[in-house]
Design a protein around this motif. Structure first.
Motif, PDB file in Angstrom:
ATOM      1  N   GLN A  51       0.779  -1.338  -0.045  1.00 56.66           N
ATOM      2  CA  GLN A  51      -0.133  -0.085  -0.091  1.00 56.66           C
ATOM      3  C   GLN A  51       0.916   1.311   0.054  1.00 56.66           C
ATOM      4  O   GLN A  51       0.488   2.322  -0.748  1.00 56.66           O
ATOM      5  CB  GLN A  51      -0.883  -0.006   1.426  1.00 56.66           C
ATOM      6  N   LEU A  52       2.075   1.154   0.649  1.00 55.59           N
ATOM      7  CA  LEU A  52       2.917   2.422   0.842  1.00 55.59           C
ATOM      8  C   LEU A  52       3.400   2.632  -0.534  1.00 55.59           C
ATOM      9  O   LEU A  52       3.627   3.609  -1.050  1.00 55.59           O
ATOM     10  CB  LEU A  52       3.796   2.229   1.725  1.00 55.59           C
ATOM     11  N   LYS A  53       3.541   1.706  -1.458  1.00 54.29           N
ATOM     12  CA  LYS A  53       4.334   1.933  -2.500  1.00 54.29           C
ATOM     13  C   LYS A  53       3.332   2.253  -3.762  1.00 54.29           C
ATOM     14  O   LYS A  53       3.672   3.079  -4.641  1.00 54.29           O
ATOM     15  CB  LYS A  53       4.883   0.388  -2.992  1.00 54.29           C
ATOM     16  N   LYS A  54       1.986   1.996  -3.547  1.00 56.22           N
ATOM     17  CA  LYS A  54       1.113   2.401  -4.531  1.00 56.22           C
ATOM     18  C   LYS A  54       0.091   3.514  -4.238  1.00 56.22           C
ATOM     19  O   LYS A  54      -0.588   4.037  -4.922  1.00 56.22           O
ATOM     20  CB  LYS A  54       0.309   1.176  -4.911  1.00 56.22           C
ATOM     21  N   ALA A  92      12.243  15.077  13.779  1.00 56.25           N
ATOM     22  CA  ALA A  92      13.306  13.760  13.236  1.00 56.25           C
ATOM     23  C   ALA A  92      12.312  12.618  12.894  1.00 56.25           C
ATOM     24  O   ALA A  92      13.084  12.096  11.561  1.00 56.25           O
ATOM     25  CB  ALA A  92      14.186  13.462  14.324  1.00 56.25           C
ATOM     26  N   SER A  93      11.418  12.086  13.606  1.00 62.75           N
ATOM     27  CA  SER A  93      10.703  11.096  13.066  1.00 62.75           C
ATOM     28  C   SER A  93       9.867  11.358  12.228  1.00 62.75           C
ATOM     29  O   SER A  93       9.746  10.406  11.202  1.00 62.75           O
ATOM     30  CB  SER A  93       9.581  10.534  14.554  1.00 62.75           C
ATOM     31  N   LEU A  94       9.266  12.505  11.778  1.00 57.65           N
ATOM     32  CA  LEU A  94       8.211  12.778  10.649  1.00 57.65           C
ATOM     33  C   LEU A  94       9.413  12.831   9.541  1.00 57.65           C
ATOM     34  O   LEU A  94       8.825  12.527   8.266  1.00 57.65           O
ATOM     35  CB  LEU A  94       7.556  14.230  10.994  1.00 57.65           C
ATOM     36  N   GLN A  95      10.362  13.304   9.344  1.00 54.05           N
ATOM     37  CA  GLN A  95      11.356  13.303   8.595  1.00 54.05           C
ATOM     38  C   GLN A  95      11.623  12.138   8.013  1.00 54.05           C
ATOM     39  O   GLN A  95      11.766  11.711   6.731  1.00 54.05           O
ATOM     40  CB  GLN A  95      12.509  14.446   8.844  1.00 54.05           C
ATOM     41  N   ASN A  96      11.981  11.215   9.054  1.00 55.82           N
ATOM     42  CA  ASN A  96      12.480   9.959   8.777  1.00 55.82           C
ATOM     43  C   ASN A  96      11.130   9.185   7.857  1.00 55.82           C
ATOM     44  O   ASN A  96      11.289   8.564   6.993  1.00 55.82           O
ATOM     45  CB  ASN A  96      12.715   9.070   9.835  1.00 55.82           C
ATOM     46  N   ILE A  97       9.969   9.422   8.535  1.00 52.67           N
ATOM     47  CA  ILE A  97       8.621   8.744   7.742  1.00 52.67           C
ATOM     48  C   ILE A  97       8.477   9.178   6.390  1.00 52.67           C
ATOM     49  O   ILE A  97       8.574   8.290   5.414  1.00 52.67           O
ATOM     50  CB  ILE A  97       7.523   9.211   8.484  1.00 52.67           C
ATOM     51  N   ILE A  98       8.890  10.432   6.165  1.00 50.87           N
ATOM     52  CA  ILE A  98       9.056  11.030   4.743  1.00 50.87           C
ATOM     53  C   ILE A  98       9.924  10.537   3.929  1.00 50.87           C
ATOM     54  O   ILE A  98       9.569  10.102   2.813  1.00 50.87           O
ATOM     55  CB  ILE A  98       8.673  12.670   4.934  1.00 50.87           C
ATOM     56  N   LYS A  99      11.196  10.528   4.481  1.00 54.06           N
ATOM     57  CA  LYS A  99      12.203   9.833   3.659  1.00 54.06           C
ATOM     58  C   LYS A  99      11.733   8.390   3.307  1.00 54.06           C
ATOM     59  O   LYS A  99      12.082   7.918   2.215  1.00 54.06           O
ATOM     60  CB  LYS A  99      13.314   9.995   4.586  1.00 54.06           C
ATOM     61  N   LEU A 100      11.150   7.395   4.151  1.00 54.24           N
ATOM     62  CA  LEU A 100      11.057   6.132   3.837  1.00 54.24           C
ATOM     63  C   LEU A 100       9.945   6.178   2.954  1.00 54.24           C
ATOM     64  O   LEU A 100       9.990   5.227   1.901  1.00 54.24           O
ATOM     65  CB  LEU A 100      10.561   5.506   5.208  1.00 54.24           C
ATOM     66  N   ILE A 101       9.038   6.981   2.893  1.00 57.57           N
ATOM     67  CA  ILE A 101       7.797   7.126   1.896  1.00 57.57           C
ATOM     68  C   ILE A 101       8.467   7.390   0.453  1.00 57.57           C
ATOM     69  O   ILE A 101       8.206   6.632  -0.342  1.00 57.57           O
ATOM     70  CB  ILE A 101       6.674   7.713   2.386  1.00 57.57           C
ATOM     71  N   THR A 102       9.064   8.137   0.350  1.00 53.33           N
ATOM     72  CA  THR A 102       9.606   8.766  -0.915  1.00 53.33           C
ATOM     73  C   THR A 102      10.684   8.031  -1.557  1.00 53.33           C
ATOM     74  O   THR A 102      10.738   8.055  -2.611  1.00 53.33           O
ATOM     75  CB  THR A 102      10.219  10.345  -0.752  1.00 53.33           C
ATOM     76  N   THR A 103      11.327   7.185  -0.527  1.00 51.94           N
ATOM     77  CA  THR A 103      12.222   6.060  -1.360  1.00 51.94           C
ATOM     78  C   THR A 103      11.263   5.273  -2.320  1.00 51.94           C
ATOM     79  O   THR A 103      12.067   4.657  -3.055  1.00 51.94           O
ATOM     80  CB  THR A 103      13.167   5.411  -0.181  1.00 51.94           C
ATOM     81  N   VAL A 104      10.381   4.778  -1.813  1.00 53.87           N
ATOM     82  CA  VAL A 104       9.287   3.848  -2.754  1.00 53.87           C
ATOM     83  C   VAL A 104       8.341   4.505  -3.416  1.00 53.87           C
ATOM     84  O   VAL A 104       7.628   3.959  -4.451  1.00 53.87           O
ATOM     85  CB  VAL A 104       9.037   2.877  -1.642  1.00 53.87           C
ATOM     86  N   ASN A 105       7.941   5.787  -3.000  1.00 57.72           N
ATOM     87  CA  ASN A 105       6.725   6.411  -3.726  1.00 57.72           C
ATOM     88  C   ASN A 105       7.027   7.854  -3.667  1.00 57.72           C
ATOM     89  O   ASN A 105       6.569   8.725  -2.566  1.00 57.72           O
ATOM     90  CB  ASN A 105       5.579   6.042  -2.839  1.00 57.72           C
ATOM     91  N   LYS A 106       7.283   8.285  -4.824  1.00 60.53           N
ATOM     92  CA  LYS A 106       7.494  10.057  -4.823  1.00 60.53           C
ATOM     93  C   LYS A 106       6.311  10.742  -5.049  1.00 60.53           C
ATOM     94  O   LYS A 106       6.255  12.017  -5.173  1.00 60.53           O
ATOM     95  CB  LYS A 106       8.735  10.205  -5.598  1.00 60.53           C
TER      96      LYS A 106
END
Length: 321
Positions: A115-118, A164-178
């Motif tokens: 789901q995170l990817k699509k 820091a936590s939110l920035q990591n969440i965003i970074k994780l998401i954008t690595t698979v779904n920009k």
């Protein structure tokens, strides 16, 4: 005479939600209220595959585990009060069977990764900045599962820690779904067990952190992060206890409907709104209780209802009634 303040709302112009959208909702129990509305209107959405998550560190950890496919093993679950639990997830996943719990946890990792990817839209609702760490290993937990508080250390996350936590969440998401739009909101549900002053402090930390993160991304012109003011609508537009449930903590159904209408105005496309009206007509038809189920009039009503269902399902294959 004006007897109510109003929160300014602005219709989004980019990536509006429609019936082709894939929506993932994560966070506190308020996100489930919005999820229920989306489900009623038959949008393609998934809500809290790991159950309710109250604080950003819990959301961050499960997104990280999901995207790395870090499956759960026996040493990450424990037995308490005749059930198997996992500190990372809500107690609704707890199970009398260890194997069933592990299977459910790992199925949730697979579905969350997919789901995170699509996802076209990811809604993240934060409930509290107060967190508990299990003293035995100092790990921050998502849920204490009714274990005595003496086994935990309670602390308030700083604004910087939340950023820091939110920035990591965003970074994780954008690595698979920009392409996904990430919509942050703060739950209007007050965590009064922490204390009234402590709850206000907690919400202030969450709101400050979210706006710091959004301000930072505006400077880079990467406008994929948004804030929806559900907390402010509850506190400023609906500042009357008639808009609360009997516990005087959770929003009443009237308040939920009101905030949903605001969310719909900001985020849902006009074309989708027209389809929502057709879905609503079918849903109300399905709830209709006839005086005479065997009458010709009721049979014709059912035939028309079935035709409407088939027409919508043809246009939107994910819909089922």
């Amino acid at each position: 005479m004006k007897l109510q303040t109003s929160i300014p709302l602005f219709k989004q112009t980019n990536n509006l939600i429609n019936y082709e959208s894939n929506i993932l909702l994560l966070g506190s129990c308020f996100v489930e209220n919005i999820g229920e509305k989306l489900a009623y209107f038959k949008f393609n959405n998934k809500v809290n595959p790991f159950g309710i998550l109250f604080h950003p560190k819990a959301i961050e950890k499960l997104i990280e585990k999901s995207l790395s496919l870090a499956y759960y093993s026996e040493n990450e679950v424990f037995f308490h009060n005749e059930q198997w639990h996992c500190f990372d997830v809500h107690s609704k996943l707890s199970n009398p069977s260890k194997d069933n719990l592990l299977e459910h946890l790992n199925d949730s990792i697979n579905s969350s990764c997919h789901q995170l990817k699509k996802a076209t839209h990811i809604v993240i609702t934060l409930g509290t900045a107060w967190v508990y760490s299990f003293l035995e290993n100092n790990n921050t937990v998502a849920n204490c599962h009714k274990i005595e508080q003496k086994y935990f250390d309670k602390k308030l996350l700083s604004v910087n820690a939340i950023v820091a936590s939110l920035q990591n969440i965003i970074k994780l998401i954008t690595t698979v779904n920009k392409k996904a739009s990430v919509i942050f909101t703060v739950s209007p549900i007050r965590h009064v067990k922490d204390g009234f002053i402590e709850n206000t402090q907690s919400k202030a930390h969450l709101i400050s952190a979210i706006h710091e993160v959004i301000k930072a991304q505006l400077l880079t012109e990467n406008n994929q992060l948004y804030y929806f003011p559900s907390y402010e609508i509850m506190m400023d537009e609906l500042r009357d206890y008639r808009f609360y449930a009997e516990d005087m903590i959770h929003p009443s159904q009237t308040a939920i409907n009101y905030i949903w209408e605001a969310f719909k105005y900001v985020w849902i496309s006009e074309k989708a709104v027209k389809t929502m009206e057709n879905v609503d007509a079918i849903q109300k038809g399905l709830q209709h209780k006839p005086f005479n189920p065997n009458s010709e009039a009721h049979k014709k009503f059912l035939q028309k209802l079935e035709s409407k269902k088939q027409a919508l399902s043809k246009s939107f294959p994910h819909m089922s009634f």
